[in-house]
Design a protein around this motif. Structure first.
Motif, PDB file in Angstrom:
ATOM      1  N   ALA A 199     103.330  68.254  27.327  1.00 17.85           N
ATOM      2  CA  ALA A 199     104.619  67.716  27.752  1.00 17.85           C
ATOM      3  C   ALA A 199     105.180  66.747  26.711  1.00 17.85           C
ATOM      4  CB  ALA A 199     104.469  67.023  29.109  1.00 17.85           C
ATOM      5  N   ALA A 200     104.320  65.904  26.140  1.00 17.48           N
ATOM      6  CA  ALA A 200     104.774  64.932  25.136  1.00 17.48           C
ATOM      7  C   ALA A 200     105.261  65.642  23.874  1.00 17.48           C
ATOM      8  CB  ALA A 200     103.638  63.970  24.789  1.00 17.48           C
ATOM      9  N   THR A 201     104.588  66.697  23.487  1.00 13.72           N
ATOM     10  CA  THR A 201     105.006  67.463  22.305  1.00 13.72           C
ATOM     11  C   THR A 201     106.370  68.098  22.555  1.00 13.72           C
ATOM     12  OG1 THR A 201     102.695  67.898  21.755  1.00 13.72           O
ATOM     13  CG2 THR A 201     104.341  69.304  20.706  1.00 13.72           C
ATOM     14  N   GLU A 202     106.551  68.652  23.732  1.00 18.33           N
ATOM     15  CA  GLU A 202     107.835  69.255  24.091  1.00 18.33           C
ATOM     16  C   GLU A 202     108.946  68.197  24.083  1.00 18.33           C
ATOM     17  OE1 GLU A 202     109.651  71.650  27.886  1.00 18.33           O
ATOM     18  OE2 GLU A 202     107.506  71.905  27.464  1.00 18.33           O
ATOM     19  N   ALA A 203     108.666  67.026  24.649  1.00 20.83           N
ATOM     20  CA  ALA A 203     109.646  65.940  24.657  1.00 20.83           C
ATOM     21  C   ALA A 203     109.993  65.509  23.238  1.00 20.83           C
ATOM     22  CB  ALA A 203     109.101  64.748  25.453  1.00 20.83           C
ATOM     23  N   LEU A 204     108.986  65.377  22.403  1.00 17.10           N
ATOM     24  CA  LEU A 204     109.178  64.966  21.014  1.00 17.10           C
ATOM     25  C   LEU A 204     110.115  65.931  20.285  1.00 17.10           C
ATOM     26  CD1 LEU A 204     108.007  62.683  19.253  1.00 17.10           C
ATOM     27  CD2 LEU A 204     106.265  64.300  18.493  1.00 17.10           C
ATOM     28  N   PHE A 205     109.897  67.226  20.468  1.00 22.78           N
ATOM     29  CA  PHE A 205     110.700  68.226  19.767  1.00 22.78           C
ATOM     30  C   PHE A 205     112.137  68.284  20.278  1.00 22.78           C
ATOM     31  CE2 PHE A 205     106.857  69.329  17.757  1.00 22.78           C
ATOM     32  CZ  PHE A 205     107.188  70.052  16.623  1.00 22.78           C
ATOM     33  N   ASP A 206     112.408  67.710  21.449  1.00 23.59           N
ATOM     34  CA  ASP A 206     113.797  67.589  21.902  1.00 23.59           C
ATOM     35  C   ASP A 206     114.554  66.544  21.089  1.00 23.59           C
ATOM     36  OD1 ASP A 206     113.852  69.595  23.741  1.00 23.59           O
ATOM     37  OD2 ASP A 206     113.845  68.282  25.505  1.00 23.59           O
ATOM     38  N   TYR A 207     113.846  65.675  20.383  1.00 25.16           N
ATOM     39  CA  TYR A 207     114.462  64.618  19.578  1.00 25.16           C
ATOM     40  C   TYR A 207     114.498  64.955  18.092  1.00 25.16           C
ATOM     41  CZ  TYR A 207     114.645  61.585  23.610  1.00 25.16           C
ATOM     42  OH  TYR A 207     114.944  61.049  24.830  1.00 25.16           O
ATOM     43  N   GLY A 208     113.824  66.001  17.686  1.00 26.14           N
ATOM     44  CA  GLY A 208     113.812  66.376  16.282  1.00 26.14           C
ATOM     45  C   GLY A 208     112.595  67.219  15.973  1.00 26.14           C
ATOM     46  N   ARG A 209     112.445  67.540  14.687  1.00 23.31           N
ATOM     47  CA  ARG A 209     111.340  68.406  14.282  1.00 23.31           C
ATOM     48  C   ARG A 209     110.492  67.704  13.233  1.00 23.31           C
ATOM     49  NH1 ARG A 209     109.641  72.623  11.021  1.00 23.31           N
ATOM     50  NH2 ARG A 209     108.598  74.274  12.180  1.00 23.31           N
ATOM     51  N   PRO A 210     109.431  67.021  13.679  1.00 24.96           N
ATOM     52  CA  PRO A 210     108.553  66.363  12.712  1.00 24.96           C
ATOM     53  C   PRO A 210     107.827  67.382  11.840  1.00 24.96           C
ATOM     54  CG  PRO A 210     107.708  66.117  14.962  1.00 24.96           C
ATOM     55  CD  PRO A 210     109.002  66.845  15.057  1.00 24.96           C
ATOM     56  N   ALA A 211     107.399  66.938  10.672  1.00 26.75           N
ATOM     57  CA  ALA A 211     106.638  67.814   9.778  1.00 26.75           C
ATOM     58  C   ALA A 211     105.280  68.147  10.389  1.00 26.75           C
ATOM     59  CB  ALA A 211     106.453  67.148   8.416  1.00 26.75           C
ATOM     60  N   ARG A 212     104.661  67.139  11.022  1.00 28.69           N
ATOM     61  CA  ARG A 212     103.361  67.324  11.660  1.00 28.69           C
ATOM     62  C   ARG A 212     103.290  66.454  12.907  1.00 28.69           C
ATOM     63  NH1 ARG A 212      98.371  66.020   7.979  1.00 28.69           N
ATOM     64  NH2 ARG A 212      99.435  64.040   7.866  1.00 28.69           N
ATOM     65  N   VAL A 213     102.493  66.901  13.853  1.00 35.22           N
ATOM     66  CA  VAL A 213     102.194  66.098  15.031  1.00 35.22           C
ATOM     67  C   VAL A 213     100.678  65.974  15.104  1.00 35.22           C
ATOM     68  CG1 VAL A 213     102.343  65.890  17.549  1.00 35.22           C
ATOM     69  CG2 VAL A 213     104.253  66.886  16.260  1.00 35.22           C
ATOM     70  N   GLN A 214     100.215  64.732  15.166  1.00 35.19           N
ATOM     71  CA  GLN A 214      98.795  64.463  15.329  1.00 35.19           C
ATOM     72  C   GLN A 214      98.597  63.776  16.675  1.00 35.19           C
ATOM     73  OE1 GLN A 214      97.849  62.039  11.889  1.00 35.19           O
ATOM     74  NE2 GLN A 214      97.648  63.827  10.559  1.00 35.19           N
ATOM     75  N   LEU A 215      97.337  63.691  17.101  1.00 35.43           N
ATOM     76  CA  LEU A 215      97.036  63.101  18.397  1.00 35.43           C
ATOM     77  C   LEU A 215      95.908  62.091  18.262  1.00 35.43           C
ATOM     78  CD1 LEU A 215      97.240  62.945  21.494  1.00 35.43           C
ATOM     79  CD2 LEU A 215      95.752  64.973  21.596  1.00 35.43           C
ATOM     80  N   ALA A 216      96.159  60.881  18.780  1.00 40.77           N
ATOM     81  CA  ALA A 216      95.145  59.831  18.842  1.00 40.77           C
ATOM     82  C   ALA A 216      94.958  59.441  20.305  1.00 40.77           C
ATOM     83  CB  ALA A 216      95.581  58.610  18.029  1.00 40.77           C
ATOM     84  N   VAL A 217      93.703  59.456  20.778  1.00 42.64           N
ATOM     85  CA  VAL A 217      93.403  59.068  22.151  1.00 42.64           C
ATOM     86  C   VAL A 217      92.256  58.070  22.163  1.00 42.64           C
ATOM     87  CG1 VAL A 217      94.249  61.218  23.169  1.00 42.64           C
ATOM     88  CG2 VAL A 217      91.838  61.027  22.554  1.00 42.64           C
TER      89      VAL A 217
END
Length: 190
Positions: A120-138
């Protein structure tokens, strides 16, 4: 009935975040092209802490944003004119005050479980633009993935049974820093 168990105390959380900050620095040589994006609610203070640690360790301040996933979740249904079937989640701010194009966006969350929040967060992010990469920190990875999602940076792997729950408490939200294991019979619904 067994009691909740403290898996990480404040000091262990701090050590985990310091390690993640170092790993983000090592994995992203151009920190000018990095943005930390905290997922509401507890991902936001974690992203803020990581930003401070990265600045402390590298001398560079990375961009910081927040994302709310309420309307991107696959378990929230808004019904037209009728009362909702379930309690509705609180909608919070999304703040991305920089263009995403060309950036490495590091999504930050407290617990990784099924992977649905990250989808869901990735989908939300892509509604705001297209980053070169998406990484995940938990901070905590408890396993039991339902989607093919793997974190790039993990504070602690905390294997759990499906009927257990991991609860992250942070000073900024809960007035204490700790990660708890909540047995199924002690879960509160409300």
């Amino acid at each position: 009935m067994s009691a909740e168990k403290v898996l990480l105390d404040g000091e262990a959380i701090q050590r985990s975040l310091a390690r993640i900050a170092h790993e983000i620095i090592e994995g992203n040589p151009d920190l000018d092209g990095v943005a930390l994006v905290g997922i509401q609610t507890r991902g936001v203070p974690l992203a803020q802490r990581l930003r401070r640690l990265i600045a402390e360790f590298s001398g560079q301040e990375v961009k910081l944003g927040t994302v709310d996933i309420t309307f991107y979740r696959d378990d929230v249904q808004v019904r037209g004119g009728e009362a909702p079937l379930h309690a509705q989640p609180v909608v919070r701010d999304t703040k991305l005050n920089f263009p995403l194009e060309g950036l490495t966006c590091v999504l930050v969350d407290d617990v990784l479980y099924t992977g649905r929040t990250i989808r869901a967060a990735t989908e939300a992010l892509f509604d705001y633009g297209r980053p070169a990469r998406v990484q995940l920190a938990v901070l905590a990875d408890r396993g039991h993935r339902e989607l093919p999602i793997r974190p790039d940076y993990v504070g602690k792997n905390l294997p759990t049974a499906r009927d257990e729950r991991i609860q992250v408490q942070l000073v900024e939200v809960d007035e204490v820093d700790q990660v708890l294991l909540i047995p199924a019979e002690e879960e509160t619904h409300g």
